[in-house]
Motif scaffolding. Structure first.
Motif, PDB file in Angstrom:
ATOM      1  N   GLU A 193     -20.757  -0.492  -4.126  1.00  0.00           N
ATOM      2  CA  GLU A 193     -19.903  -0.625  -2.956  1.00  0.00           C
ATOM      3  C   GLU A 193     -20.757  -0.600  -1.696  1.00  0.00           C
ATOM      4  O   GLU A 193     -21.738   0.142  -1.618  1.00  0.00           O
ATOM      5  CB  GLU A 193     -18.864   0.500  -2.920  1.00  0.00           C
ATOM      6  N   ILE A 202     -12.556  -4.736  -0.782  1.00  0.00           N
ATOM      7  CA  ILE A 202     -11.836  -3.603  -1.392  1.00  0.00           C
ATOM      8  C   ILE A 202     -11.490  -2.568  -0.327  1.00  0.00           C
ATOM      9  O   ILE A 202     -11.319  -1.384  -0.637  1.00  0.00           O
ATOM     10  CB  ILE A 202     -12.671  -2.953  -2.519  1.00  0.00           C
ATOM     11  N   ALA A 233      -8.842  -2.030   1.579  1.00  0.00           N
ATOM     12  CA  ALA A 233      -7.539  -1.356   1.495  1.00  0.00           C
ATOM     13  C   ALA A 233      -7.550  -0.286   0.401  1.00  0.00           C
ATOM     14  O   ALA A 233      -7.108   0.853   0.627  1.00  0.00           O
ATOM     15  CB  ALA A 233      -6.444  -2.388   1.226  1.00  0.00           C
ATOM     16  N   GLN A 234      -8.081  -0.632  -0.788  1.00  0.00           N
ATOM     17  CA  GLN A 234      -8.151   0.340  -1.882  1.00  0.00           C
ATOM     18  C   GLN A 234      -9.029   1.531  -1.495  1.00  0.00           C
ATOM     19  O   GLN A 234      -8.730   2.679  -1.816  1.00  0.00           O
ATOM     20  CB  GLN A 234      -8.705  -0.317  -3.149  1.00  0.00           C
ATOM     21  N   LYS A 235     -10.121   1.242  -0.804  1.00  0.00           N
ATOM     22  CA  LYS A 235     -11.058   2.296  -0.411  1.00  0.00           C
ATOM     23  C   LYS A 235     -10.398   3.281   0.555  1.00  0.00           C
ATOM     24  O   LYS A 235     -10.596   4.499   0.454  1.00  0.00           O
ATOM     25  CB  LYS A 235     -12.289   1.664   0.237  1.00  0.00           C
ATOM     26  N   ILE A 249      -7.235   4.002   0.740  1.00  0.00           N
ATOM     27  CA  ILE A 249      -6.280   4.830   0.002  1.00  0.00           C
ATOM     28  C   ILE A 249      -6.995   5.951  -0.736  1.00  0.00           C
ATOM     29  O   ILE A 249      -6.585   7.116  -0.711  1.00  0.00           O
ATOM     30  CB  ILE A 249      -5.481   3.957  -0.994  1.00  0.00           C
ATOM     31  N   VAL A 250      -8.105   5.598  -1.382  1.00  0.00           N
ATOM     32  CA  VAL A 250      -8.878   6.614  -2.132  1.00  0.00           C
ATOM     33  C   VAL A 250      -9.422   7.671  -1.184  1.00  0.00           C
ATOM     34  O   VAL A 250      -9.368   8.873  -1.481  1.00  0.00           O
ATOM     35  CB  VAL A 250     -10.023   5.930  -2.905  1.00  0.00           C
TER      36      VAL A 250
END
Length: 538
Positions: free
Chosen positions: A241, A277, A279-281, A283-284
């Motif tokens: 990442e 990624i 948006a996913q990051k 959230i996490v």
């Protein structure tokens, strides 16, 4: 033309064989898939005409080496029938596809020539061409016709499924930004898709720290480089990442680096994918927002700060060490000189005075080279317009004694004005011309030119780079050393045969990196070397 393979065109099986061989040769020469298809389809169209209308038809596929920087794949179809007169529509269609087709009918023989330029002629060496010949020479025969028919049916079914899948996921694929590039073993970027080019503010020239610093978050660069080096060493896939700069913000992306393998299992390039990624990051990161993770984050930030500090210390080490070593060495050489004044020639030989003085001189040169290497930096310097014509004139003045001693021939064609650092560009060309004079066993001949289209590298087609070539008739280099010659302290010859400390080309590469350019070369043992220098026009 260097012949690769011959195919007699008698039936439909030969047509399939011709198409397959054309696709394979184009692929192995590094052509993009669209050019592979155009070339193969144009050849197949004329081959189909030969099978239907011709007599004693023969297809010859080969590589035409016009010059080092101009090579092309060639298909020549000969026949005893005037094919174009029999089926002019086929030739019209083939011409639209290829655009590089020639036809003649003389003495009861027709000759159709279809050619396609090779995108990177410097990579298509003599050894590579020989490898192509050996590949088709020892390739096992095709399967029976029935098996080919079944394979074609399977391919049609797969095509239908792919078309259905494409329609089904087209909308989803358009919403996911995927940035793609292809890099070689030396980390040079060979190709980048439009999404990547439009996403970045600066062109991605090489997959290294210098270029990644333009758009990757500083905290993520080292991790990506470590993964890239590990993937190269183990021939494995790397995923990680990283944050990529978009306008004034950094967007999280998943980076994947995988080998770009050919059908025979070999590969010379790597595929790099960047997938959004963010948006996913986010959230996490939101779910992990607790005191324990905050503590870990602080520890990581502290470790990263220490790593940055250590890197800065290492950058200063070469300069400090070489600078401080010069003073005691200078005193040693002065004392040697004074001591030698009171000794006879026999006494000097007895106490190895000449060897000691020579060793001290080599050490002084080595320290000076390391000091020069450590000084190459452009952080606090402003790029200005540099007249390369004037720079070369002054360099030839500095090397006039060597040129006169070796009776060297120097040819300088008109050179452009570029943006850069005058002192560094002067050092770059001095090192390369000096090497051309030094590594030569005959009368040296050196030609410096502005070669905007000569090397035909992927960078050349963008019209954004000045391309300078320095060609000599020296001893040349074997292609097996291509990954080593730009490294520090790398020597390909014994010290007593050719002098130097193995730092000159490493210094050249660092200067080019400071100018956001690329340096490459083509060479053969005993036939000289051409260095290619790419400098951005802006």
């Amino acid at each position: 033309m260097k012949e690769i393979i011959k195919i007699n065109l008698d039936n439909e099986m030969d047509l399939i064989l011709a198409h397959k061989r054309c696709m394979k040769i184009a692929e192995m020469c590094g052509m993009p898939s669209s050019f592979q298809t155009r070339f193969s389809t144009a050849v197949s169209e004329i081959a189909r005409c030969s099978i239907a209308k011709g007599k004693d038809s023969l297809l010859v596929l080969g590589i035409n080496v016009i010059k080092a920087a101009h090579k092309e794949i060639v298909a020549i179809i000969t026949d005893t029938i005037d094919l174009k007169n029999c089926n002019p529509d086929a030739f019209i269609y083939a011409s639209k596809i290829s655009g590089n087709i020639e036809y003649s009918f003389y003495n009861n023989q027709s000759t159709t020539k279809i050619s396609q330029l090779v995108a990177s002629p410097g990579l298509l060496s003599e050894a590579k061409i020989k490898g192509l010949i050996d590949y088709f020479k020892f390739e096992p025969p095709l399967s029976p016709y029935d098996e080919i028919r079944k394979k074609n049916i399977e391919l049609i079914a797969l095509s239908e499924k792919l078309a259905e899948s494409e329609d089904k996921y087209k909308q989803l694929a358009n919403t996911i930004p995927i940035l793609i590039c292809v890099i070689n073993e030396r980390s040079n970027v060979l190709l980048a898709n439009e999404s990547l080019e439009s996403f970045l503010d600066f062109p991605l020239l090489a997959f290294d720290k210098k270029n990644l610093n333009n758009f990757v978050h500083p905290d993520d660069i080292q991790g990506v480089l470590d993964g890239w080096n590990k993937a190269k060493a183990n021939r494995s896939v790397f995923s990680g990442e990283m944050r990529i700069k978009s306008n004034s913000n950094y967007i999280w992306h998943l980076v994947s680096i995988s080998p770009n393998r050919a059908e025979d299992g070999t590969f010379s390039s790597w595929l790099v994918y960047f997938v959004d990624i963010h948006a996913q990051k986010m959230i996490v990161e939101t779910l992990k927002d607790n005191s324990e993770l905050k503590l870990i984050q602080k520890e990581l930030e502290s470790a990263n700060s220490k790593l940055v500090f250590k890197n800065k210390e290492l950058e200063q080490f070469a300069y400090i060490a070489s600078h401080d070593l010069q003073e005691p060495l200078r005193k040693i050489m002065i004392m040697l000189s004074r001591a030698g004044q009171h000794l006879s020639e026999d006494q000097k030989k007895e106490y190895y005075f000449d060897r000691i003085t020579l060793a001290a001189g080599r050490l002084s040169n080595l320290i000076t080279d390391v000091l020069n290497y450590s000084r190459v930096d452009n952080k606090n310097q402003q790029f200005q317009e540099v007249d390369l014509q004037g720079v070369l004139t002054e360099i030839l003045g500095d090397l006039s004694l060597v040129i006169e001693e070796k009776n060297a021939i120097i040819n300088i064609n008109p050179l452009p004005k570029v943006f850069g650092l005058d002192t560094q560009l002067r050092q770059l060309f001095y090192n390369l011309i000096n090497n051309a004079l030094k590594f030569n066993t005959s009368q040296p001949s050196v030609t410096i030119s502005s070669a905007e289209n000569a090397h035909n590298n992927q960078l050349a087609v963008t019209d954004n780079y000045h391309i300078i070539s320095i060609e000599d008739n020296g001893i040349g280099m074997d292609s097996q050393y291509s990954d080593r010659i730009f490294d520090m302290f790398q020597r390909l010859h014994e010290r007593d045969k050719y002098g130097g400390n193995g730092i000159g080309l490493a210094l050249c590469r660092r200067i080019i990196e400071n100018h956001n350019g690329i340096i490459d070369f083509t060479s053969k043992p005993g036939e000289g070397t051409i260095f290619w220098i790419y400098l951005p026009k802006k």
